[in-house]
Write an enzyme that holds these catalytic residues in place. Structure first.
Site, PDB file in Angstrom:
ATOM      1  N   PHE A 126       0.862  -1.181   0.000  1.00  9.54           N
ATOM      2  CA  PHE A 126       0.000   0.000   0.000  1.00  9.54           C
ATOM      3  C   PHE A 126       0.908   1.244   0.000  1.00  9.54           C
ATOM      4  O   PHE A 126       1.828   1.324   0.815  1.00  9.54           O
ATOM      5  CB  PHE A 126      -0.899  -0.036   1.234  1.00  9.54           C
ATOM      6  CG  PHE A 126      -1.986   0.982   1.195  1.00  9.54           C
ATOM      7  CD1 PHE A 126      -3.128   0.760   0.438  1.00  9.54           C
ATOM      8  CD2 PHE A 126      -1.885   2.157   1.908  1.00  9.54           C
ATOM      9  CE1 PHE A 126      -4.147   1.698   0.397  1.00  9.54           C
ATOM     10  CE2 PHE A 126      -2.898   3.102   1.871  1.00  9.54           C
ATOM     11  CZ  PHE A 126      -4.030   2.869   1.109  1.00  9.54           C
ATOM     12  N   ASP A 195       2.241  -5.475   8.463  1.00 11.92           N
ATOM     13  CA  ASP A 195       1.024  -4.690   8.266  1.00 11.92           C
ATOM     14  C   ASP A 195      -0.131  -5.681   8.122  1.00 11.92           C
ATOM     15  O   ASP A 195      -0.166  -6.486   7.180  1.00 11.92           O
ATOM     16  CB  ASP A 195       1.163  -3.811   7.014  1.00 11.92           C
ATOM     17  CG  ASP A 195      -0.070  -2.930   6.789  1.00 11.92           C
ATOM     18  OD1 ASP A 195      -1.156  -3.275   7.306  1.00 11.92           O
ATOM     19  OD2 ASP A 195       0.052  -1.919   6.088  1.00 11.92           O
ATOM     20  N   TYR A 220     -10.936  -0.161  10.815  1.00 10.29           N
ATOM     21  CA  TYR A 220     -12.161   0.155  10.060  1.00 10.29           C
ATOM     22  C   TYR A 220     -12.476  -0.809   8.933  1.00 10.29           C
ATOM     23  O   TYR A 220     -13.453  -0.630   8.221  1.00 10.29           O
ATOM     24  CB  TYR A 220     -12.132   1.602   9.539  1.00 10.29           C
ATOM     25  CG  TYR A 220     -10.892   2.008   8.762  1.00 10.29           C
ATOM     26  CD1 TYR A 220     -10.720   1.644   7.433  1.00 10.29           C
ATOM     27  CD2 TYR A 220      -9.894   2.774   9.353  1.00 10.29           C
ATOM     28  CE1 TYR A 220      -9.600   2.033   6.720  1.00 10.29           C
ATOM     29  CE2 TYR A 220      -8.760   3.167   8.654  1.00 10.29           C
ATOM     30  CZ  TYR A 220      -8.622   2.792   7.334  1.00 10.29           C
ATOM     31  OH  TYR A 220      -7.507   3.170   6.643  1.00 10.29           O
ATOM     32  N   LYS A 221     -11.647  -1.837   8.730  1.00 13.55           N
ATOM     33  CA  LYS A 221     -11.936  -2.790   7.646  1.00 13.55           C
ATOM     34  C   LYS A 221     -12.702  -3.980   8.233  1.00 13.55           C
ATOM     35  O   LYS A 221     -13.856  -3.849   8.608  1.00 13.55           O
ATOM     36  CB  LYS A 221     -10.637  -3.214   6.966  1.00 13.55           C
ATOM     37  CG  LYS A 221      -9.880  -2.064   6.302  1.00 13.55           C
ATOM     38  CD  LYS A 221      -8.605  -2.564   5.673  1.00 13.55           C
ATOM     39  CE  LYS A 221      -7.710  -1.433   5.182  1.00 13.55           C
ATOM     40  NZ  LYS A 221      -8.232  -0.747   3.999  1.00 13.55           N
ATOM     41  N   ARG A 369     -12.047  -5.190  -6.861  1.00  9.73           N
ATOM     42  CA  ARG A 369     -11.791  -5.938  -5.616  1.00  9.73           C
ATOM     43  C   ARG A 369     -13.112  -6.265  -4.944  1.00  9.73           C
ATOM     44  O   ARG A 369     -13.969  -5.399  -4.775  1.00  9.73           O
ATOM     45  CB  ARG A 369     -10.995  -5.081  -4.630  1.00  9.73           C
ATOM     46  CG  ARG A 369      -9.533  -5.024  -4.831  1.00  9.73           C
ATOM     47  CD  ARG A 369      -8.820  -4.435  -3.629  1.00  9.73           C
ATOM     48  NE  ARG A 369      -9.548  -3.393  -2.921  1.00  9.73           N
ATOM     49  CZ  ARG A 369      -9.123  -2.787  -1.824  1.00  9.73           C
ATOM     50  NH1 ARG A 369      -7.975  -3.154  -1.288  1.00  9.73           N
ATOM     51  NH2 ARG A 369      -9.825  -1.837  -1.241  1.00  9.73           N
TER      52      ARG A 369
HETATM   53  C1  LIG Z   1      -2.255  -2.232   3.592  1.00 13.51           C
HETATM   54  C2  LIG Z   1      -2.594  -0.870   4.094  1.00 13.51           C
HETATM   55  N1  LIG Z   1      -1.673  -0.185   4.801  1.00 13.51           N
HETATM   56  C3  LIG Z   1      -1.920   1.055   5.250  1.00 13.51           C
HETATM   57  C4  LIG Z   1      -3.127   1.677   5.022  1.00 13.51           C
HETATM   58  C5  LIG Z   1      -3.326   3.089   5.508  1.00 13.51           C
HETATM   59  O1  LIG Z   1      -4.009   3.112   6.703  1.00 13.51           O
HETATM   60  P1  LIG Z   1      -4.145   4.472   7.559  1.00 13.51           P
HETATM   61  O2  LIG Z   1      -5.055   5.384   6.799  1.00 13.51           O
HETATM   62  O3  LIG Z   1      -4.726   4.001   8.862  1.00 13.51           O
HETATM   63  O4  LIG Z   1      -2.788   5.066   7.723  1.00 13.51           O
HETATM   64  C6  LIG Z   1      -4.135   0.992   4.317  1.00 13.51           C
HETATM   65  C7  LIG Z   1      -5.442   1.636   4.074  1.00 13.51           C
HETATM   66  O5  LIG Z   1      -6.315   1.117   3.432  1.00 13.51           O
HETATM   67  C8  LIG Z   1      -3.849  -0.301   3.824  1.00 13.51           C
HETATM   68  O6  LIG Z   1      -4.746  -0.988   3.113  1.00 13.51           O
END
Ligand SMILES: Cc1ncc(COP(=O)(O)O)c(C=O)c1O
Length: 410
Positions: A126, A195, A220-221, A369
């Site tokens: 990400f 992560d 939140y997921k 997705r």
């Molecule tokens: C794999 C991954 N890492 C990091 C994040 C970012 O999260 P945050 O907005 O809490 O920093 C996301 C957000 O969807 C994600 O899917």
């Protein structure tokens, strides 16, 4: 033999998690396949928020920091989440966002490995993660090196201070073997930050059994904590005494209400905190976790896998003829709880589906997705979603859509 709707209904009747669907307030007429982006609303959250707002905030005001134990909430909610992560209650806290927590943990881990010259990270992770890796490395005077997730174990060297990667990739859902990768990183003397954004609440996790050092994850997921719910942090007990994270705010102070000029780090997971917690979000998240009560994580993982397997089989049977290709593994043991499908018209297909009450999402350039949240989805939902998708392809329904504006939500 083609898969029938009847067979899906029969499979649902054997589901050990059938009862958890009633724990969610799902909108009528919607099949929600985007719980990997924003989880659905657990029923208990609304009543709990009424109480928090009316009584704890509205009536008791500042006394609630003590009388309602707001002060202890990050640790209390962390302990409630810990079994879902395969961690001990005193190894998890709830705070900040994934990106902020990743920054804190990368710097803390690098400080535990002085003299080493690089942070190793997953290419294609990400983007926020890798932006943070770049900045943390620059700040620490380290190199940032990026390799695909599957190559991290082979790429780690005695120069690596810390490696970071997603357990489940946000795009493809490719799942790493946490124990094996952690073992390889440890053999090089380095540390790992996992992560868990697309893992927590979706697949069975064993942070303790995998000897993970650190992890960050998303509220939140699949944990359904609500929009912008705070993130979670895991620090293995063996690292807590030495945790020297860079955001030394007063909530990580040993005695914040002494208002000392000098920083003295708190013990345990409180050292991972920085600031006043977002109490409404944190308490909504706490209530949301009730949806996991009495859920065996192996049942949850098996159900997520069964839903994804069904989607893959139906994809092959009814969608592949329109030129779609799977971007996720067919092997459920190497996949999280979402499936990505590629098609040149993917964006329009997702928009046309949303208009028909089937909510998935799109990631550029061409990936649709579909997230299969095991607590509230059924096999028959997967069947009905694929039936709608087949119709969208048959009628090329994306051609009827208005052109997307610049701010279109994807
Ligand atoms: C794999 C991954 N890492 C990091 C994040 C970012 O999260 P945050 O907005 O809490 O920093 C996301 C957000 O969807 C994600 O899917």
């Amino acid at each position: 033999m083609p898969i029938t709707r009847q067979a899906c209904i029969a499979q649902d009747s054997d589901d050990p998690l059938a009862h958890t669907r009633d724990r969610f307030a799902l909108p009528e007429g919607t099949i929600y396949l985007d719980g990997n982006s924003l989880g659905a609303l657990p029923r208990g959250v609304r009543a709990r928020m009424d109480d928090v707002i009316g009584r704890e905030w509205g009536r008791d005001l500042i006394a609630s920091w003590n009388s309602a134990d707001w002060y202890g909430a990050p640790a209390r909610v962390g302990a409630k989440l810990a079994p879902i992560l395969g961690a001990e209650p005193d190894e998890v806290t709830i705070t900040d966002s994934i990106s902020v927590n990743l920054f804190k943990l990368l710097v803390a881990a690098a400080r535990m490995r002085p003299g080493r010259r690089e942070i190793l990270a997953e290419a294609g992770n990400f983007p926020s993660d890798n932006h943070i890796v770049e900045s943390a490395a620059r700040m620490l005077g380290l190199a940032a090196r990026f390799v695909p997730a599957g190559e991290i174990a082979g790429a780690v060297t005695r120069d690596t201070a810390v490696a970071t990667l997603s357990h489940v990739n946000y795009r493809s859902a490719a799942m790493q073997d946490m124990g094996a990768v952690t073992g390889a990183i440890h053999r090089a003397g380095a540390l790992v930050v996992w992560d868990l954004a697309h893992s927590s609440g979706a697949v069975a996790l064993d942070l303790t059994g995998s000897s993970a050092d650190f992890a960050v994850g998303c509220g939140y997921k699949y944990l359904n904590g609500g929009p912008g719910a705070p993130s979670h942090v895991f620090v293995a007990r063996r690292h807590q005494a030495a945790l020297d994270q860079p955001l030394t705010g007063w909530f990580g102070h040993a005695d914040p209400f002494r208002f000392d000029d000098e920083f003295a780090r708190a013990d345990g997971m409180r050292a991972a905190l920085c600031s006043t917690p977002p109490m409404l979000s944190l308490l909504a998240f706490e209530a949301a976790l009730d949806a996991f009560e009495d859920v065996e994580m192996r049942d949850l993982a098996a159900k997520g896998r069964a839903l994804c397997d069904l989607f893959v089989a139906l994809h092959d049977e009814r969608l592949a003829r329109f030129g779609t290709t799977l971007a996720s593994s067919r092997d459920g043991s190497m996949r999280g709880s979402h499936v990505s499908v590629r098609h040149p018209e993917g964006f329009g297909v997702v928009q046309a589906l949303i208009r028909r009450g089937i909510v998935g999402d799109f990631r550029k350039p061409d990936a649709m997705r579909f997230g299969f949240a095991p607590l509230y989805l059924r096999c028959v939902d997967v069947y009905d979603a694929v039936t709608a998708m087949e119709k969208v392809f048959e009628h090329e329904a994306w051609r009827d859509l208005e052109p997307a504006g610049a701010g279109a939500v994807t």
